[in-house]
Motif scaffolding. Structure first.
Motif, short mmCIF file in Angstrom:
data_model
loop_
_atom_site.label_atom_id
_atom_site.label_comp_id
_atom_site.label_asym_id
_atom_site.label_seq_id
_atom_site.Cartn_x
_atom_site.Cartn_y
_atom_site.Cartn_z
N ASN A 61 0.83 -1.21 0.00
CA ASN A 61 0.00 0.00 0.00
C ASN A 61 0.86 1.26 0.00
O ASN A 61 0.53 2.25 -0.65
N TRP A 62 1.97 1.19 0.73
CA TRP A 62 2.90 2.31 0.76
C TRP A 62 3.46 2.56 -0.64
O TRP A 62 3.54 3.70 -1.11
N VAL A 63 3.84 1.47 -1.32
CA VAL A 63 4.41 1.60 -2.68
C VAL A 63 3.37 2.20 -3.64
O VAL A 63 3.68 3.10 -4.41
N ILE A 64 2.14 1.71 -3.55
CA ILE A 64 1.08 2.21 -4.45
C ILE A 64 0.92 3.72 -4.28
O ILE A 64 0.90 4.48 -5.26
N LYS A 65 0.85 4.17 -3.03
CA LYS A 65 0.66 5.61 -2.77
C LYS A 65 1.86 6.42 -3.24
O LYS A 65 1.72 7.47 -3.84
N LYS A 66 3.05 5.88 -2.94
CA LYS A 66 4.29 6.58 -3.31
C LYS A 66 4.38 6.75 -4.83
O LYS A 66 4.74 7.82 -5.32
N VAL A 67 4.06 5.69 -5.56
CA VAL A 67 4.15 5.75 -7.02
C VAL A 67 3.13 6.74 -7.58
O VAL A 67 3.44 7.54 -8.47
N CYS A 68 1.91 6.73 -7.05
CA CYS A 68 0.89 7.66 -7.54
C CYS A 68 1.30 9.11 -7.26
O CYS A 68 1.12 9.99 -8.09
N LEU A 106 -0.46 3.10 -14.67
CA LEU A 106 -0.11 2.15 -13.62
C LEU A 106 -0.17 0.72 -14.16
O LEU A 106 -1.09 0.36 -14.89
N GLU A 107 0.85 -0.05 -13.80
CA GLU A 107 0.88 -1.45 -14.21
C GLU A 107 1.19 -2.28 -12.98
O GLU A 107 1.99 -1.89 -12.16
N LEU A 108 0.52 -3.42 -12.85
CA LEU A 108 0.82 -4.31 -11.73
C LEU A 108 1.58 -5.51 -12.25
O LEU A 108 1.20 -6.11 -13.24
N GLU A 109 2.68 -5.84 -11.56
CA GLU A 109 3.44 -7.04 -11.90
C GLU A 109 3.10 -8.10 -10.88
O GLU A 109 3.32 -7.91 -9.68
N ILE A 110 2.53 -9.18 -11.35
CA ILE A 110 2.22 -10.27 -10.43
C ILE A 110 3.00 -11.51 -10.87
O ILE A 110 3.41 -11.61 -12.02
N THR A 111 3.22 -12.41 -9.94
CA THR A 111 3.92 -13.64 -10.32
C THR A 111 2.91 -14.78 -10.38
O THR A 111 1.77 -14.65 -9.93
N GLU A 112 3.38 -15.88 -10.93
CA GLU A 112 2.46 -17.00 -11.12
C GLU A 112 1.93 -17.57 -9.82
O GLU A 112 0.86 -18.17 -9.80
N THR A 113 2.66 -17.36 -8.74
CA THR A 113 2.21 -17.81 -7.42
C THR A 113 0.81 -17.27 -7.11
O THR A 113 -0.01 -17.96 -6.52
N SER A 114 0.56 -16.03 -7.56
CA SER A 114 -0.74 -15.41 -7.31
C SER A 114 -1.86 -16.12 -8.04
O SER A 114 -3.02 -16.00 -7.69
N LEU A 115 -1.49 -16.85 -9.08
CA LEU A 115 -2.53 -17.40 -9.97
C LEU A 115 -2.71 -18.90 -9.83
O LEU A 115 -3.54 -19.49 -10.50
N ILE A 116 -1.92 -19.52 -8.94
CA ILE A 116 -1.99 -20.98 -8.83
C ILE A 116 -3.39 -21.43 -8.40
O ILE A 116 -4.00 -22.26 -9.05
N GLN A 117 -3.84 -20.88 -7.30
CA GLN A 117 -5.18 -21.26 -6.84
C GLN A 117 -6.02 -19.99 -6.70
O GLN A 117 -6.33 -19.57 -5.60
N ILE A 125 4.39 -1.74 -10.61
CA ILE A 125 4.55 -2.03 -9.19
C ILE A 125 4.48 -3.54 -9.01
O ILE A 125 3.66 -4.20 -9.64
N ASN A 126 5.34 -4.08 -8.15
CA ASN A 126 5.27 -5.52 -7.85
C ASN A 126 4.24 -5.76 -6.75
O ASN A 126 4.33 -5.17 -5.67
N ILE A 127 3.29 -6.62 -7.04
CA ILE A 127 2.24 -6.92 -6.06
C ILE A 127 2.37 -8.39 -5.63
O ILE A 127 2.36 -9.29 -6.47
#
Ligand code: C2E
Ligand code: MG
Ligand code: MG
Ligand code: MG
Length: 276
Positions: free
Chosen positions: A85-92, A140-151, A110-112
């Motif tokens: 949340n800190w990163v999101i606010k800082k970037v905006c 704004l772009e969110l970078e997510i990894t595959e871990t987020s999408l497994i289940q 941003i890495n989420i």
């Protein structure tokens, strides 16, 4: 109940984790975190087309602590959401500042972390931060990894769908390592695939990695996705990726992550190659 209590019998590792976790909470309050920005370059034009925000921490006693060290510890508790949340606010805020300074801004990613994506409050945090700073969601772009999408549960799907509807971009980070499954690419409304740097570091010498990379690029294009290669360090790698029609690259060959001021200068000067 995510707080861990200190017990003297803890081994050195858990001892370390305990203190780092405690210090991270303080670091948020005391603004010890800051962001660096790593440019993303268009392979054809060699222009800066975006950047990735990467968190940095100057610990009062330990000095610079790498995110590779503290992010995994933060991910063991809710702390990662506070940091996110800190990163999101800082970037905006940064995007607003660049805009007010008359800079022709490029999108920032941003890495989420996976746990953060599970939070139903994430959408609102992003929406509020964009709105408060009059920032277009397309920046704004969110970078997510595959871990987020497994289940993925319904809430992850619905958060992602809402973010996409809002106009936020979505990319799959570190593609090719971990729990890779082509199902993820089909199921989620991704914009970009980021090929993990472990593949890039092996080209053009390792034939197998070269084949894997060119197949990933071809597949991504067939599916209408943009492809970015991470960790490009040599001219040979760049030549290989150019030949294979890779869209974007990131890596030390062009620039390591740099301060917001340094990045601003790069945007103003239009300096193509900012190695250093
Ligand atoms: P990532 O998102 O895959 O970021 C790329 C990492 O590769 C960064 O390391 C970057 O400095 C490094 N890198 C870029 N170009 C090159 C290159 O040419 N060669 C080599 N060897 N490395 C290169 P960094 O900044 O240490 O971050 C490590 C990881 O920590 C990130 O991997 C990401 O997973 C995580 N991370 C960093 N910032 C954040 C954040 O704000 N939030 C979350 N949740 N995770 C973060
Ligand atoms: Mg990333
Ligand atoms: Mg990555
Ligand atoms: Mg990573």
């Amino acid at each position: 109940d995510n707080y861990k209590h200190y017990i003297p019998e803890m081994n050195e590792d858990s001892h370390n984790i305990y203190f780092l976790e405690k210090d991270m909470r303080l670091a948020l309050e005391k603004e010890e975190f800051y962001l660096e920005y790593q440019p993303k370059i268009d392979v054809k034009t060699k222009k800066v087309i975006g950047c990735e925000a990467l968190i940095r921490w100057t610990h009062p006693k330990r000095g610079i602590v790498s995110p590779a060290q503290f992010i995994p510890i933060a991910e063991e508790s809710d702390l990662i959401c506070d940091i996110g949340n800190w990163v999101i606010k800082k970037v905006c805020k940064q995007l607003k500042k660049w805009h007010l300074e008359g800079i022709n801004t490029v999108p920032v990613s941003i890495n989420i972390s996976a746990q953060h994506l599970l939070k139903t409050s994430l959408l609102d945090t992003i929406f509020t931060a964009l709105k408060a700073n009059h920032v277009s969601p397309s920046l704004l772009e969110l970078e997510i990894t595959e871990t987020s999408l497994i289940q993925p549960n319904q809430s992850v799907f619905s958060t992602i769908r809402s973010l996409k509807k809002l106009g936020v971009k979505l990319s799959l980070d570190d593609f090719g390592v971990g729990y890779s499954s082509l199902t993820h690419i089909r199921k989620f409304p991704l914009d970009t695939l980021k090929i993990d740097k472990s593949f890039i570091s092996k080209v053009p010498t390792e034939k197998d990695d070269a084949v894997i990379i060119s197949s990933i690029i071809e597949m991504a294009h067939g599916l209408g996705l943009t492809i970015l290669a991470e960790g490009v360090e040599t001219e040979e790698q760049l030549l290989f990726l150019e030949e294979k029609n890779c869209d974007h690259i990131q890596g030390f060959l062009f620039s390591k992550p740099i301060s917001n001021d340094h990045f601003k200068q790069a945007l103003i000067s239009g300096e193509l190659i900012i190695r250093g």
